[in-house]
Design an enzyme around this catalytic site. Structure first.
Site, short mmCIF file in Angstrom:
data_model
loop_
_atom_site.label_atom_id
_atom_site.label_comp_id
_atom_site.label_asym_id
_atom_site.label_seq_id
_atom_site.Cartn_x
_atom_site.Cartn_y
_atom_site.Cartn_z
N HIS A 155 0.83 -1.20 0.09
CA HIS A 155 0.04 -0.20 0.05
C HIS A 155 0.96 1.34 -0.04
O HIS A 155 0.46 2.21 0.60
CB HIS A 155 -0.82 0.13 1.21
CG HIS A 155 -1.82 -1.20 1.24
ND1 HIS A 155 -3.19 -1.07 0.64
CD2 HIS A 155 -1.84 -2.33 1.91
CE1 HIS A 155 -3.43 -2.40 0.95
NE2 HIS A 155 -2.94 -3.05 1.67
N SER A 278 17.15 18.54 -16.53
CA SER A 278 15.99 19.43 -16.57
C SER A 278 16.83 20.70 -17.34
O SER A 278 17.84 21.09 -17.36
CB SER A 278 15.81 20.10 -15.01
OG SER A 278 15.06 21.22 -15.19
#
Length: 452
Positions: A155, A278
Site C-alpha cells: 500500500h 532539466s
C-alpha cells in the site's frame, strides 16, 4: 514529413526500434505480399496448376525494388484496393504472359493477412530476443543481490524486510511466465491465410486444400483448420499477450522510477554524464528510460480494445477489420519491442544503492519489525491479544515519536515476557527476511538456463 512518433526522425527510437520499423516498412509490407504470391506460384507449378516457366518468372520478379511504390500508391488510391494494383504492376514486369498466372485462386485478404503474419513472425523474434535479454539481466540482479536487505512495501508504505534479490526474482518469474505466453501464443497466431473469396477454396476445386497445406509449409507458417477471414481472435490474442508483457515491463520500470525518488534513492536507472534532467534545474537526475517504458505500456494496453473490436467481423469478409488492424498491429509490435529494448538497457546498467536500502530500514525507528515482535509475543499471550498490544504501542510511537524498542520496554506486560536482548534480535531486519533467499535460488535455477 512524419506525423507519428514511430516514423519521426526525432522521436522514433523512443517508441520503436530500427529492426521493427524495417519489418513494418512499406517496402517490407509489399515484399511480404510478393513473397506470398511467389510461394503460391512455386507450389502451384509443382502441382501442375500453372506453367513452371510462369512460376519461375514470378519468382524472379517478385522483388519490391522492381515495383514503383509511388505509382503503386497512386493506383491504390484510384482503385481503393491494395493488391489489384500490385498484380497489375507485376504483370508489367513479368515477361510474356507469365504475369497472368500470379494470384491463382487467391483473394486479396489471403495475401494481406499472410503477409501481415509473416511480418508479425519476424517482429516476435525481435521482441522475444529483447525480452530475453531483459530477463537475463533481471535474473542476474536477483542472484547478485540475493541477500541485500531492503524494506518491503505494501500500500505504498514500509511493511516488512525483504531482499532486493527477492524483488528482482519476482520480476524474473513474471517475465518467465510471459515468455511462455509468447511461445504458446505463436502456435495460434502464426497461422497463414489462403482460402479464396469466401473461405471455401472453390476456385481451385479438389486441389485447394493441397495447395493450402503446401503453401504454408513453404512459408513456415501453420496451416489453419478453416479460414480466419472473419475470425480475428489470433490478432486479438497478439494484442492481449503483448499488452500483458509490456505491462510487466511497465510495472518493473515504475517500481524503479518509484525507488529512484530522492527521498528513497535505492535504485537508479543508468546514468552517464551528459544526460540532462532539466532545462532549468542542473541538479536533476531523472529516470526518462523508465518513464518511457511506462508510457509505452499504456499505449500498448490501448490496442487491446482495438484487437477485441476486430473480433466483431461480419459474415465471410469484412474490410473494416483489416483497416483497423493495419493501423494498430504495426504500432503494437514496434512499441512492444521498444519497451523491451529499454527494459534490457535499464536492467543491464541498474544502480543498486545498498547503503540507502540499509538506511531506509530504520526510518520507522523499529516499527518495520512489528510483526516479528507480535508473533513472538503471541507465544505467551495468544496471537490476537499480542496484536492489540503491539498495535497500541506502534500507534503511540508513530504519533508521539521515540523508538519502537523504547515503547516495548516501557510496557510492563511485554517486559514480563521479553528481555531487552530478545527485542534487539527481533528488531534486526537482516534476521527477518524469511525464505527470501530460498525463493531467489528457486527462480534463478528455473530461469538462468532459459536466458542463456
Amino acid at each position: 514529413m512524419s506525423a507519428y512518433v514511430i516514423d519521426s526522425a526525432l522521436f522514433r527510437d523512443q517508441f520503436s526500434t530500427a529492426a521493427t520499423r524495417s519489418i513494418f516498412s512499406d517496402e517490407q509490407t509489399v515484399q511480404k505480399w510478393l513473397d506470398v504470391e511467389a510461394a503460391l506460384a512455386r507450389v502451384q507449378a509443382g502441382m501442375g496448376i500453372i506453367p513452371q516457366h510462369a512460376a519461375d518468372e514470378i519468382q524472379a520478379k517478385a522483388r519490391v525494388e522492381l515495383i514503383d511504390l509511388a505509382q503503386l500508391k497512386q493506383e491504390m488510391d484510384r482503385t481503393s484496393h491494395p493488391i489489384v494494383p500490385l498484380l497489375r504492376a507485376m504483370k508489367k514486369v513479368c515477361d510474356g504472359d507469365t504475369g497472368e498466372f500470379i494470384h491463382w485462386g487467391a483473394t486479396t485478404q489471403d495475401i494481406v493477412d499472410t503477409g501481415t503474419i509473416l511480418q508479425v513472425k519476424e517482429a516476435l523474434e525481435q521482441i522475444e530476443n529483447n525480452y530475453r535479454r531483459a530477463q537475463a539481466h533481471v535474473v542476474a540482479l536477483a542472484e547478485r543481490h540475493r541477500d541485500q536487505t531492503m524494506a518491503g512495501r505494501s500500500h505504498g508504505q514500509q511493511a516488512l524486510p525483504i531482499t532486493f534479490g527477492f524483488k528482482a526474482a519476482v520480476w524474473a518469474a513474471e517475465i518467465g511466465r510471459n515468455l511462455e505466453r509468447l511461445r504458446q501464443m505463436k502456435e495460434r497466431v502464426l497461422v497463414g491465410q489462403f482460402s479464396g473469396a469466401v473461405g471455401t477454396l472453390a476456385a481451385l476445386g479438389d486441389q485447394g486444400i493441397a495447395v493450402q497445406e503446401a503453401l504454408f509449409q513453404e512459408l513456415g507458417l501453420a496451416c489453419p483448420e478453416i479460414c480466419w477471414h472473419v475470425a480475428r481472435d489470433g490478432i486479438a490474442e497478439l494484442a492481449c499477450v503483448l499488452a500483458i508483457c509490456t505491462s510487466t515491463a511497465g510495472k518493473i520500470a515504475h517500481e524503479i522510477y518509484s525507488l529512484q525518488k530522492t527521498e528513497t534513492a535505492e535504485l537508479e536507472e543508468p546514468f552517464t554524464l551528459g544526460k540532462v534532467g532539466s532545462s532549468t534545474m542542473p541538479h536533476k537526475r531523472n529516470p526518462p528510460a523508465c518513464e518511457g517504458i511506462v508510457a509505452i505500456s499504456r499505449v500498448v494496453r490501448s490496442t487491446v480494445a482495438l484487437g477485441l473490436e476486430g473480433m466483431m467481423a461480419e459474415h465471410e469478409r469484412d474490410k473494416i477489420v483489416l483497416q483497423t488492424e493495419r493501423e494498430f498491429v504495426t504500432r503494437l509490435c514496434c512499441m512492444a519491442d521498444a519497451a523491451f529494448a529499454k527494459l534490457a538497457y535499464v536492467t543491464a546498467g541498474l544502480t543498486v544503492r545498498g547503503n540507502n536500502m540499509e538506511r531506509n530500514l530504520s526510518v520507522q525507528k523499529g516499527l518495520l519489525l512489528s510483526e516479528a515482535v507480535m508473533m513472538k509475543l503471541g507465544d505467551h499471550l495468544g496471537r490476537q491479544e499480542a496484536h492489540e498490544l503491539v498495535y497500541e504501542i506502534c500507534m503511540d510511537v508513530f504519533e508521539q515519536g521515540g523508538t519502537f524498542k523504547d515503547g516495548l520496554l516501557a510496557n510492563p506486560t511485554i517486559a514480563r515476557h521479553l528481555k531487552p536482548e530478545d527485542i534487539d534480535r527481533m528488531l534486526d531486519p537482516q534476521a527477518y527476511t524469511g525464505a527470501a533467499g530460498t525463493f531467489v535460488d528457486r527462480v534463478v535455477a528455473a530461469h538462468r538456463g532459459a536466458t542463456a
